[in-house]
Design an enzyme around this catalytic site. Structure first.
Site, mmCIF file in Angstrom:
data_model
loop_
_atom_site.group_PDB
_atom_site.id
_atom_site.type_symbol
_atom_site.label_atom_id
_atom_site.label_comp_id
_atom_site.label_asym_id
_atom_site.label_seq_id
_atom_site.Cartn_x
_atom_site.Cartn_y
_atom_site.Cartn_z
ATOM 1 N N HIS A 171 0.830 -1.200 0.000
ATOM 2 C CA HIS A 171 0.000 0.000 0.000
ATOM 3 C C HIS A 171 0.866 1.252 0.000
ATOM 4 C CE1 HIS A 171 -2.406 3.109 2.356
ATOM 5 N NE2 HIS A 171 -3.060 2.985 1.215
ATOM 6 N N SER A 172 0.589 2.173 -0.916
ATOM 7 C CA SER A 172 1.190 3.504 -0.912
ATOM 8 C C SER A 172 2.717 3.431 -1.039
ATOM 9 C CB SER A 172 0.747 4.237 0.358
ATOM 10 O OG SER A 172 1.012 5.607 0.276
ATOM 11 N N TYR A 173 3.454 3.932 -0.039
ATOM 12 C CA TYR A 173 4.913 3.847 -0.051
ATOM 13 C C TYR A 173 5.403 2.423 -0.282
ATOM 14 C CZ TYR A 173 9.184 2.582 2.480
ATOM 15 O OH TYR A 173 10.366 1.989 2.854
#
Length: 235
Positions: free
Chosen positions: A76-78
């Site tokens: 997720h994300s980073y």
């Protein structure tokens, strides 16, 4: 059945997947949700030297220690950067890599380079000011699409700081991870910072999906996310 390894993004811990895990396990899958070095309940391990390579090793080490194979690796994300780095290190252990509103980076690219210029500027200012040059304070959860006060209250204590080096250290890739099939999921009911990464994924021929929720899908739409992960995972 599949083995899911769910990797959280900045300012979170493995606990952030708590609302998604039951549905995956109820479907008969094995699920692991590691907390990365320096974050959440592992905050005592945070130092200025914690970077992207540290977190890649966290995930590689866990997969190897448990001798996991045919892994569905979700970032997720980073953590898109972590998924990419892990796939390059141990492609033979992965069945699929899934980027959940996440960075799709190439060799030599750091996460900060993959953000819109305005967002990257805010991050640099935060790191140089209240972050003392090596930390990034958390962003507003409402700007990430979290609107329910109960969700905000649940997320807020998680990790009040994130190591800046994870955003400035570039990926170092050999290209072996390209053999692992990849899927992109974009969360579309917020400012859509990762729209460019959804486009990058589509250009590469990856299947792409959309979730009608904010960036923190595992919190705001856990049922829909779990259903999509089950649909994507190899049978």
């Amino acid at each position: 059945m599949s083995t899911f390894v769910l990797v959280h993004g900045a300012w979170h811990g493995g606990w952030v997947w708590e609302r998604v895990v039951p549905a995956l396990r109820a479907a008969g899958h094995d699920v692991h949700t590691p907390t990365l070095t320096g974050l959440s309940e592992r905050a005592h391990t945070l130092t200025p030297q914690v970077g992207l390579s540290t977190h890649v090793q966290d995930v590689v080490g866990m997969i190897e220690a448990y001798d996991l194979r045919e892994v569905v690796l979700v970032g997720h994300s980073y953590a898109g950067q972590i998924v990419t780095g892990t796939a390059d290190r141990i492609p033979e252990r992965l069945a699929t890599r899934i980027y959940l509103d996440a960075f799709v980076g190439d060799d030599g690219e750091a996460a900060i380079d993959l953000q819109p210029a305005t967002v990257a500027g805010h991050w640099r200012e935060a790191a140089e000011g209240p972050g003392f040059g090596w930390l990034v304070p958390p962003r507003s959860l409402t700007k990430l699409g979290v609107t329910e006060q109960a969700d905000i209250d649940w997320l807020t204590p998680g990790s009040p700081r994130h190591p800046w080096l994870t955003y400035t250290e570039p990926l170092r890739l050999t290209g072996t991870g390209d053999q692992v099939p990849a899927v992109f999921i974009e969360c579309v009911e917020w400012m859509r910072v990762f729209a460019a990464h959804a486009e990058r994924a589509a250009v590469r021929g990856w299947p792409t999906h959309q979730l009608a929720t904010g960036h923190e899908a595992m919190v705001t739409a856990p049922g829909e996310l779990a259903a999509l992960l089950l649909e994507i995972a190899p049978s």
